[in-house]
Write a protein that holds these residues in place. Sequence first.
Motif, PDB file in Angstrom:
ATOM      1  N   ASP A  95       0.840  -1.205   0.000  1.00 25.56           N
ATOM      2  CA  ASP A  95       0.000   0.000   0.000  1.00 25.56           C
ATOM      3  C   ASP A  95       0.873   1.251   0.000  1.00 25.56           C
ATOM      4  OD1 ASP A  95      -2.303  -1.515  -0.015  1.00 25.56           O
ATOM      5  OD2 ASP A  95      -2.663  -1.335   2.148  1.00 25.56           O
ATOM      6  N   GLY A  96       1.924   1.222   0.820  1.00 24.22           N
ATOM      7  CA  GLY A  96       2.830   2.364   0.856  1.00 24.22           C
ATOM      8  C   GLY A  96       3.569   2.550  -0.456  1.00 24.22           C
ATOM      9  N   GLU A  97       3.979   1.442  -1.064  1.00 24.66           N
ATOM     10  CA  GLU A  97       4.691   1.539  -2.334  1.00 24.66           C
ATOM     11  C   GLU A  97       3.770   2.026  -3.448  1.00 24.66           C
ATOM     12  OE1 GLU A  97       7.192  -1.233  -5.425  1.00 24.66           O
ATOM     13  OE2 GLU A  97       6.964  -1.963  -3.378  1.00 24.66           O
ATOM     14  N   ARG A  98       2.510   1.626  -3.375  1.00 25.83           N
ATOM     15  CA  ARG A  98       1.554   2.137  -4.367  1.00 25.83           C
ATOM     16  C   ARG A  98       1.413   3.652  -4.221  1.00 25.83           C
ATOM     17  NH1 ARG A  98      -2.566  -0.411  -2.804  1.00 25.83           N
ATOM     18  NH2 ARG A  98      -3.783   1.295  -1.910  1.00 25.83           N
ATOM     19  N   GLY A  99       1.378   4.140  -2.975  1.00 27.38           N
ATOM     20  CA  GLY A  99       1.321   5.587  -2.752  1.00 27.38           C
ATOM     21  C   GLY A  99       2.545   6.297  -3.289  1.00 27.38           C
ATOM     22  N   ARG A 100       3.701   5.665  -3.130  1.00 28.24           N
ATOM     23  CA  ARG A 100       4.912   6.255  -3.694  1.00 28.24           C
ATOM     24  C   ARG A 100       4.835   6.286  -5.213  1.00 28.24           C
ATOM     25  NH1 ARG A 100      11.234   4.345  -2.731  1.00 28.24           N
ATOM     26  NH2 ARG A 100      12.047   5.268  -4.655  1.00 28.24           N
ATOM     27  N   PRO A 146      11.726   6.518 -27.997  1.00 34.48           N
ATOM     28  CA  PRO A 146      11.195   5.431 -27.176  1.00 34.48           C
ATOM     29  C   PRO A 146      12.237   4.901 -26.187  1.00 34.48           C
ATOM     30  CG  PRO A 146      10.514   5.135 -29.451  1.00 34.48           C
ATOM     31  CD  PRO A 146      11.516   6.253 -29.445  1.00 34.48           C
ATOM     32  N   VAL A 147      11.753   4.541 -25.008  1.00 36.50           N
ATOM     33  CA  VAL A 147      12.613   4.099 -23.912  1.00 36.50           C
ATOM     34  C   VAL A 147      12.222   2.684 -23.499  1.00 36.50           C
ATOM     35  CG1 VAL A 147      13.104   4.476 -21.449  1.00 36.50           C
ATOM     36  CG2 VAL A 147      13.126   6.409 -23.039  1.00 36.50           C
ATOM     37  N   GLY A 148      13.214   1.836 -23.242  1.00 41.27           N
ATOM     38  CA  GLY A 148      12.986   0.514 -22.683  1.00 41.27           C
ATOM     39  C   GLY A 148      13.181   0.541 -21.183  1.00 41.27           C
ATOM     40  N   VAL A 149      12.272  -0.098 -20.444  1.00 42.54           N
ATOM     41  CA  VAL A 149      12.335  -0.129 -18.980  1.00 42.54           C
ATOM     42  C   VAL A 149      12.227  -1.573 -18.512  1.00 42.54           C
ATOM     43  CG1 VAL A 149      11.108   0.473 -16.847  1.00 42.54           C
ATOM     44  CG2 VAL A 149      11.433   2.201 -18.633  1.00 42.54           C
ATOM     45  N   PHE A 150      13.067  -1.939 -17.557  1.00 45.16           N
ATOM     46  CA  PHE A 150      13.031  -3.271 -16.959  1.00 45.16           C
ATOM     47  C   PHE A 150      12.443  -3.179 -15.558  1.00 45.16           C
ATOM     48  CE2 PHE A 150      15.857  -3.894 -20.397  1.00 45.16           C
ATOM     49  CZ  PHE A 150      15.920  -5.254 -20.661  1.00 45.16           C
ATOM     50  N   GLY A 151      11.418  -3.988 -15.280  1.00 48.09           N
ATOM     51  CA  GLY A 151      10.853  -4.037 -13.946  1.00 48.09           C
ATOM     52  C   GLY A 151      11.848  -4.625 -12.958  1.00 48.09           C
ATOM     53  N   ALA A 152      11.784  -4.157 -11.702  1.00 44.45           N
ATOM     54  CA  ALA A 152      12.693  -4.614 -10.658  1.00 44.45           C
ATOM     55  C   ALA A 152      12.036  -5.692  -9.807  1.00 44.45           C
ATOM     56  CB  ALA A 152      13.106  -3.440  -9.770  1.00 44.45           C
ATOM     57  N   SER A 153      12.840  -6.619  -9.312  1.00 44.68           N
ATOM     58  CA  SER A 153      12.297  -7.687  -8.474  1.00 44.68           C
ATOM     59  C   SER A 153      11.826  -7.162  -7.129  1.00 44.68           C
ATOM     60  CB  SER A 153      13.353  -8.767  -8.245  1.00 44.68           C
ATOM     61  OG  SER A 153      14.459  -8.266  -7.507  1.00 44.68           O
ATOM     62  N   ASN A 154      12.561  -6.204  -6.538  1.00 45.01           N
ATOM     63  CA  ASN A 154      12.301  -5.832  -5.147  1.00 45.01           C
ATOM     64  C   ASN A 154      11.300  -4.700  -4.984  1.00 45.01           C
ATOM     65  OD1 ASN A 154      14.158  -4.048  -6.302  1.00 45.01           O
ATOM     66  ND2 ASN A 154      15.210  -3.657  -4.367  1.00 45.01           N
ATOM     67  N   PHE A 155      10.936  -4.024  -6.053  1.00 46.82           N
ATOM     68  CA  PHE A 155       9.908  -2.976  -5.994  1.00 46.82           C
ATOM     69  C   PHE A 155       8.902  -3.233  -7.112  1.00 46.82           C
ATOM     70  CE2 PHE A 155      12.935  -0.834  -3.336  1.00 46.82           C
ATOM     71  CZ  PHE A 155      12.178  -0.012  -2.511  1.00 46.82           C
ATOM     72  N   PRO A 156       7.889  -4.064  -6.850  1.00 45.13           N
ATOM     73  CA  PRO A 156       6.941  -4.422  -7.914  1.00 45.13           C
ATOM     74  C   PRO A 156       6.103  -3.259  -8.412  1.00 45.13           C
ATOM     75  CG  PRO A 156       6.190  -5.236  -5.783  1.00 45.13           C
ATOM     76  CD  PRO A 156       7.578  -4.739  -5.572  1.00 45.13           C
ATOM     77  N   LEU A 157       6.116  -2.142  -7.696  1.00 38.79           N
ATOM     78  CA  LEU A 157       5.338  -0.978  -8.121  1.00 38.79           C
ATOM     79  C   LEU A 157       6.234   0.229  -8.404  1.00 38.79           C
ATOM     80  CD1 LEU A 157       2.384  -1.307  -5.568  1.00 38.79           C
ATOM     81  CD2 LEU A 157       2.483  -2.116  -7.932  1.00 38.79           C
ATOM     82  N   ALA A 158       6.996   0.684  -7.425  1.00 37.51           N
ATOM     83  CA  ALA A 158       7.713   1.954  -7.539  1.00 37.51           C
ATOM     84  C   ALA A 158       8.883   1.919  -8.506  1.00 37.51           C
ATOM     85  CB  ALA A 158       8.194   2.404  -6.159  1.00 37.51           C
ATOM     86  N   THR A 472      20.204   9.915 -11.848  1.00 39.11           N
ATOM     87  CA  THR A 472      19.475   9.412 -10.699  1.00 39.11           C
ATOM     88  C   THR A 472      18.197   8.753 -11.192  1.00 39.11           C
ATOM     89  OG1 THR A 472      18.328   9.985  -8.633  1.00 39.11           O
ATOM     90  CG2 THR A 472      18.368  11.663 -10.346  1.00 39.11           C
ATOM     91  N   SER A 473      17.771   7.692 -10.501  1.00 31.33           N
ATOM     92  CA  SER A 473      16.510   7.045 -10.862  1.00 31.33           C
ATOM     93  C   SER A 473      15.375   7.465  -9.940  1.00 31.33           C
ATOM     94  CB  SER A 473      16.665   5.516 -10.816  1.00 31.33           C
ATOM     95  OG  SER A 473      17.042   5.076  -9.532  1.00 31.33           O
ATOM     96  N   VAL A 474      15.644   8.329  -8.972  1.00 30.16           N
ATOM     97  CA  VAL A 474      14.623   8.837  -8.046  1.00 30.16           C
ATOM     98  C   VAL A 474      14.738  10.346  -8.000  1.00 30.16           C
ATOM     99  CG1 VAL A 474      13.741   8.823  -5.682  1.00 30.16           C
ATOM    100  CG2 VAL A 474      14.702   6.729  -6.651  1.00 30.16           C
ATOM    101  N   GLY A 475      13.587  11.023  -7.938  1.00 30.37           N
ATOM    102  CA  GLY A 475      13.570  12.477  -7.911  1.00 30.37           C
ATOM    103  C   GLY A 475      13.392  13.056  -9.306  1.00 30.37           C
TER     104      GLY A 475
END
Length: 503
Positions: A95-100, A146-158, A472-475
Amino acid sequence: MPNGHHLIAGHWVAGETTFQNMPVTGPARDFAVGTAAHVDAACRAAEDAFPIYSALPREVRAAFLDRIAHEIEARGPAITAIGTVETGLPAGRLDGERGRTTGQLRLFAAHIRSTNFLDLRHDAAQPDRQPAARPDIRMMQLAIGPVGVFGASNFPLAFSTAGGDTASALAAGCPVVVKGHPAHPGTAEVVAEAIDAAIKATGMHPGVFSLIQSPGREAGEALVQHPAIKAVGFTGSLGAGRALFNLCAARPEPIPFFGELGSVNPMFLLPAAVANRGEAIAKGWAGSLTLFAGQFCTNPGLAVVLAGPEGDAFTAAAQTAVAAIGPQVMLTEGIANSYRRGADHVAAQAGVRELVATTCTLRNASPYLFEVSGEDWLGNHVLAEEVFGPLGIVIRARDAAQMLAVAQALEGQLTATLHMDDADTEAARALLPTLARKAGRVLANGFPTGVEVVDAQVHGGPYPASTNFGATSVGTLAIRRWLRPVAFQNLPESLLPKELQGL
C-alpha cells in the motif's frame, strides 16, 4: 484475475508458450512468454507514437500522468491482493509503495507543468559584433525517443511497470516499452491495465506504452538491441545489468543504459557517537539492515567502527539486536537461494567471525552478522561485494587512518553514512571528501533505507552502484536521462518550439 497476456499498443496479446508466476500461497498462474517478435511490435508502435506524443503540450502529458495515478488508485485493492501473493511483501508495504508510485507520477506531472526541466537558454544575435556577427541561438531539452524499462524484483510498483523510470520517461515525452519482471507478472499486468485505461481515457496514441512479460533473456536482449529504443532504464543485479549495458554499447547505434545495480551502503561510526549512543545506533542498524528481508538496494551492509571497548559494546549490541529478528519471506526462491550461497561464501573467508549465524530454508531468510578486522577486509575484495538480503558485516578498523583506508577502498555506492556527534566533526571532515567521491548520497546520523522522492534526491552513484554516475533514478532529476539538448540557430520565430518563442 490476470489474463496472462502482453499489452502491446492497446491490445492484449497471447503467446505460443507460457511460464508461471511463483506465489507464496495459492495456485500458480500462466503468463505468455514474450519473444523478439512481441518486442518488435511494441517498439515499432512506440516509434510510431513518438512524434505525436512528444509534440503534445506539456499540460496534456501532465494530465495523462495524473490519470495513470488515478487508475492505479482505483485498482488499489486488486494490486495489493496479487502483489502480496506473488512477492510475500505485507499489504502495508505494498500500500505504501503504491502511494509512492502514484506520488511519483503526480510529481512528474507537476514538474513538467513548469518549463524548468527544459533548461531554456537564449543568446541573442549581435549583428554588429566585430569581426563577425553573432547568430541568434536558442536551446532547450527535447525527448530522445522510445525508452525501454526493466521491472525490478524488489519494488513491484515503484521501480517497475509504472515506476520512476516509466513516469519520468512519459513526462519527458518518450513512449515506454516495459519488460516485466517474472517475480510478479500478475502485479505488472494489473498496473498495465491502469495505464491502458488512462491511455484510452485521455486519447493517447496506444503505442505510448507496452508491457512484455518474460522469464528469460530473449525479450530483454531484443528490447535493448531494437533500433527504435534510444535509452534503457534498469534496476537489478550487477551481472544482469552489466550484460545489458554491454549489449547497449555494442549496438550499431550505441545508446545510454541507466542501470542501478546495487550497493553495500557503508556506515562509518565515529568515536564520540559510538561512545554516547552506540547501542541506539546498533538497534537502528539492525532494523535498517533487515527491513523487508534486506531486499532494498539501500540496506546498509557494512558498519565500520574503531577497535576498542566502545566498538566492542557496539558490536555486542548489534549482535543482540540482529539475533532477535526472525525469518522473513524473500521475493523469490531464487533470491533466497542466492542469499544463502552469499552468506556461506562470506562465512568461509579468512578472518571472518560469525556473530549471528542462522538456518534459512525454502523462501525464508534470517539475518546473518559477521565481524572482520580492517586488515582482513582490506585484503579481500569478496567482503566488499553485495549479498542481497539481511547480511551485515562489522569492520573493526585499527585507527582513524585505517577507517579512511576502508573508505578509499570502496567501489561506487548508492549511499554512505556518517554517525557522528559534535566532537566527531574533524574526523567526519577527513572522511567526507572520499565518501562524496564514492557515493551518490551521503547521510549523517540516519539510515539509508527510505529514499525520499524529491527534487534534490540522488539515487545513483559511481560504478558499480550505477552505470552512469551523472544520473538518478529517483527524484525529478531522473527526467534528464530521457532528454537531449538541441540548439536552434537563426530559426524564424514561427518555427521554434513554443517554449522558445518570445524567449
